[in-house]
Scaffold this motif. Sequence first.
Motif, PDB file in Angstrom:
ATOM      1  N   VAL A 151      16.231 -62.425  -0.552  1.00  0.00           N
ATOM      2  CA  VAL A 151      16.693 -63.927  -1.396  1.00  0.00           C
ATOM      3  C   VAL A 151      16.167 -62.055  -3.260  1.00  0.00           C
ATOM      4  CG1 VAL A 151      16.091 -65.786  -2.646  1.00  0.00           C
ATOM      5  CG2 VAL A 151      16.786 -66.163  -0.525  1.00  0.00           C
ATOM      6  N   ASN A 152      17.155 -62.603  -4.237  1.00  0.00           N
ATOM      7  CA  ASN A 152      16.884 -61.953  -5.438  1.00  0.00           C
ATOM      8  C   ASN A 152      16.976 -63.250  -6.345  1.00  0.00           C
ATOM      9  OD1 ASN A 152      16.547 -58.877  -4.539  1.00  0.00           O
ATOM     10  ND2 ASN A 152      18.797 -59.303  -4.262  1.00  0.00           N
ATOM     11  N   VAL A 153      16.309 -62.827  -7.420  1.00  0.00           N
ATOM     12  CA  VAL A 153      15.580 -63.985  -8.761  1.00  0.00           C
ATOM     13  C   VAL A 153      15.603 -63.282  -9.627  1.00  0.00           C
ATOM     14  CG1 VAL A 153      16.231 -66.152  -7.065  1.00  0.00           C
ATOM     15  CG2 VAL A 153      14.147 -65.399  -8.385  1.00  0.00           C
ATOM     16  N   ALA A 154      15.672 -63.458 -11.097  1.00  0.00           N
ATOM     17  CA  ALA A 154      15.809 -64.026 -12.186  1.00  0.00           C
ATOM     18  C   ALA A 154      14.192 -63.996 -12.420  1.00  0.00           C
ATOM     19  CB  ALA A 154      16.236 -63.812 -13.216  1.00  0.00           C
ATOM     20  N   GLU A 155      13.198 -63.525 -12.581  1.00  0.00           N
ATOM     21  CA  GLU A 155      11.923 -64.295 -13.538  1.00  0.00           C
ATOM     22  C   GLU A 155      12.380 -65.505 -14.513  1.00  0.00           C
ATOM     23  OE1 GLU A 155       9.448 -62.234 -15.961  1.00  0.00           O
ATOM     24  OE2 GLU A 155       7.663 -63.237 -14.821  1.00  0.00           O
ATOM     25  N   GLY A 156      12.029 -66.147 -14.149  1.00  0.00           N
ATOM     26  CA  GLY A 156      11.923 -67.764 -14.983  1.00  0.00           C
ATOM     27  C   GLY A 156      12.983 -68.602 -14.603  1.00  0.00           C
ATOM     28  N   ASN A 157      13.597 -67.932 -13.189  1.00  0.00           N
ATOM     29  CA  ASN A 157      15.000 -68.828 -13.000  1.00  0.00           C
ATOM     30  C   ASN A 157      13.870 -69.978 -11.421  1.00  0.00           C
ATOM     31  OD1 ASN A 157      16.166 -68.412 -14.323  1.00  0.00           O
ATOM     32  ND2 ASN A 157      17.986 -66.821 -13.048  1.00  0.00           N
ATOM     33  N   PRO A 158      15.145 -70.858 -10.983  1.00  0.00           N
ATOM     34  CA  PRO A 158      14.715 -71.370  -9.511  1.00  0.00           C
ATOM     35  C   PRO A 158      15.024 -70.628  -8.967  1.00  0.00           C
ATOM     36  CG  PRO A 158      16.384 -72.219 -10.841  1.00  0.00           C
ATOM     37  CD  PRO A 158      15.773 -71.666 -11.758  1.00  0.00           C
ATOM     38  N   LEU A 159      13.818 -70.426  -7.275  1.00  0.00           N
ATOM     39  CA  LEU A 159      13.969 -70.606  -6.431  1.00  0.00           C
ATOM     40  C   LEU A 159      13.595 -70.894  -5.322  1.00  0.00           C
ATOM     41  CD1 LEU A 159      11.433 -69.931  -4.537  1.00  0.00           C
ATOM     42  CD2 LEU A 159      10.849 -68.418  -6.927  1.00  0.00           C
ATOM     43  N   THR A 160      14.661 -70.296  -3.741  1.00  0.00           N
ATOM     44  CA  THR A 160      15.095 -71.557  -3.190  1.00  0.00           C
ATOM     45  C   THR A 160      15.353 -70.759  -2.036  1.00  0.00           C
ATOM     46  OG1 THR A 160      16.264 -73.059  -3.945  1.00  0.00           O
ATOM     47  CG2 THR A 160      15.924 -73.204  -1.905  1.00  0.00           C
ATOM     48  N   VAL A 161      14.027 -70.621  -1.027  1.00  0.00           N
ATOM     49  CA  VAL A 161      14.191 -70.161   0.183  1.00  0.00           C
ATOM     50  C   VAL A 161      14.913 -70.561   1.260  1.00  0.00           C
ATOM     51  CG1 VAL A 161      13.060 -68.327   1.567  1.00  0.00           C
ATOM     52  CG2 VAL A 161      12.609 -67.726  -0.313  1.00  0.00           C
ATOM     53  N   LYS A 162      15.617 -70.316   2.132  1.00  0.00           N
ATOM     54  CA  LYS A 162      16.506 -71.531   2.991  1.00  0.00           C
ATOM     55  C   LYS A 162      15.554 -71.954   4.695  1.00  0.00           C
ATOM     56  CE  LYS A 162      20.809 -71.620   0.883  1.00  0.00           C
ATOM     57  NZ  LYS A 162      22.018 -71.224   0.851  1.00  0.00           N
ATOM     58  N   CYS A 163      15.820 -72.888   5.651  1.00  0.00           N
ATOM     59  CA  CYS A 163      14.984 -72.666   6.272  1.00  0.00           C
ATOM     60  C   CYS A 163      15.648 -73.896   6.963  1.00  0.00           C
ATOM     61  CB  CYS A 163      13.351 -73.240   7.010  1.00  0.00           C
ATOM     62  SG  CYS A 163      12.683 -72.987   8.344  1.00  0.00           S
ATOM     63  N   THR A 164      16.030 -73.416   8.573  1.00  0.00           N
ATOM     64  CA  THR A 164      16.291 -75.001   9.432  1.00  0.00           C
ATOM     65  C   THR A 164      15.915 -74.749  10.953  1.00  0.00           C
ATOM     66  OG1 THR A 164      18.386 -73.445  10.008  1.00  0.00           O
ATOM     67  CG2 THR A 164      18.761 -75.304   8.574  1.00  0.00           C
ATOM     68  N   HIS A 184      13.670 -76.705   2.961  1.00  0.00           N
ATOM     69  CA  HIS A 184      13.704 -75.291   2.349  1.00  0.00           C
ATOM     70  C   HIS A 184      12.288 -74.992   1.329  1.00  0.00           C
ATOM     71  CE1 HIS A 184      17.805 -74.834   3.799  1.00  0.00           C
ATOM     72  NE2 HIS A 184      18.343 -75.670   2.742  1.00  0.00           N
ATOM     73  N   LEU A 185      12.162 -74.237   0.972  1.00  0.00           N
ATOM     74  CA  LEU A 185      11.329 -73.728   0.264  1.00  0.00           C
ATOM     75  C   LEU A 185      12.122 -73.275  -1.149  1.00  0.00           C
ATOM     76  CD1 LEU A 185       8.323 -73.077  -0.059  1.00  0.00           C
ATOM     77  CD2 LEU A 185       8.743 -70.686   0.001  1.00  0.00           C
ATOM     78  N   LYS A 186      11.037 -74.468  -2.638  1.00  0.00           N
ATOM     79  CA  LYS A 186      11.538 -74.278  -3.326  1.00  0.00           C
ATOM     80  C   LYS A 186      10.250 -73.898  -4.904  1.00  0.00           C
ATOM     81  CE  LYS A 186      15.428 -76.839  -2.909  1.00  0.00           C
ATOM     82  NZ  LYS A 186      16.210 -78.604  -3.485  1.00  0.00           N
ATOM     83  N   LYS A 187      10.760 -73.147  -5.433  1.00  0.00           N
ATOM     84  CA  LYS A 187       9.529 -73.244  -6.921  1.00  0.00           C
ATOM     85  C   LYS A 187      10.663 -73.445  -8.327  1.00  0.00           C
ATOM     86  CE  LYS A 187       5.936 -70.766  -8.793  1.00  0.00           C
ATOM     87  NZ  LYS A 187       5.149 -69.797  -9.076  1.00  0.00           N
ATOM     88  N   PRO A 188      10.381 -74.287  -9.142  1.00  0.00           N
ATOM     89  CA  PRO A 188      10.874 -74.495 -10.441  1.00  0.00           C
ATOM     90  C   PRO A 188      11.543 -73.355 -11.398  1.00  0.00           C
ATOM     91  CG  PRO A 188       9.726 -76.317 -10.278  1.00  0.00           C
ATOM     92  CD  PRO A 188       8.999 -75.313  -8.942  1.00  0.00           C
ATOM     93  N   SER A 189      10.312 -72.206 -11.339  1.00  0.00           N
ATOM     94  CA  SER A 189      10.631 -71.087 -11.733  1.00  0.00           C
ATOM     95  C   SER A 189       9.112 -70.101 -11.808  1.00  0.00           C
ATOM     96  CB  SER A 189       9.863 -71.409 -13.800  1.00  0.00           C
ATOM     97  OG  SER A 189       9.758 -70.256 -14.234  1.00  0.00           O
ATOM     98  N   ALA A 190      10.185 -69.499 -11.235  1.00  0.00           N
ATOM     99  CA  ALA A 190       9.568 -67.752 -10.348  1.00  0.00           C
ATOM    100  C   ALA A 190       8.937 -66.951 -11.267  1.00  0.00           C
ATOM    101  CB  ALA A 190      11.088 -67.133 -10.169  1.00  0.00           C
ATOM    102  N   LEU A 191       8.039 -66.168 -10.296  1.00  0.00           N
ATOM    103  CA  LEU A 191       7.207 -65.128 -10.729  1.00  0.00           C
ATOM    104  C   LEU A 191       6.732 -63.866 -10.388  1.00  0.00           C
ATOM    105  CD1 LEU A 191       3.625 -66.925 -11.747  1.00  0.00           C
ATOM    106  CD2 LEU A 191       5.598 -66.823 -13.018  1.00  0.00           C
TER     107      LEU A 191
END
Lengths: 111, 114
Positions: free
Chosen positions: A11-24, A75-82
Amino acid sequence: AQSVAQPEDQVNVAEGNPLTVKCTYSVSGNPYLFWYVQYPNRGLQFLLKYITGDNLVKGSYGFEAEFNKSQTSFHLKKPSALVSDSALYFCAVREIYDMRFGAGTRLTVKP
Amino acid sequence: NAGVTQTPKFQVLKTGQSMTLQCAQDMNHNSMYWYRQDPGMGLRLIYYSASEGTTDKGEVPNGYNVSRLNKREFSLRLESAAPSQTSVYFCASSEAGQNNQPQHFGDGTRLSIL
């Protein structure tokens, strides 16, 4: 037997964007679900767990996870990625005597 | 707080050699575990010890033996190392009988078998 699946290897995200890592998950009975993070050359570190109760679980380092019973997801989440969140993330389900892990998702946060 | 300590951190062996990986925890946990981590496969359980004096096979026990020396220490032995055992090995501990408790991990032993 209990099991979890992580559908994304990367999973690739830009710093400051929200992130989600999925799990079922696939369990019989009530699930005990966990998220761990692994930094290079280190062991797994516990982030958060779902046992029962609120579907939104808050954990370490600003992470949270959403339990969805109808979709059997956690799913794992974070509002603002570092950038420092870049690591390998594992979802896991607790068996009676051990833990069953997903294959892991590598999260890369770009500046 | 040391938590879970594993020794050695790195080791290179030749096929057929034997060695023992050491693990010790200082959290007074009853249960201890040995996992191996291979790329794309997550962690797989080799052996576990639910309490002092007991050990049981996990998902991938072949080629390994374990000893629960006391409450603190849980060792993993490779009697005759094979290249397929090249991996990163993690020891973990947790409170016994508590399915809702996380496991605590050491930093691993990186083992290469030539």
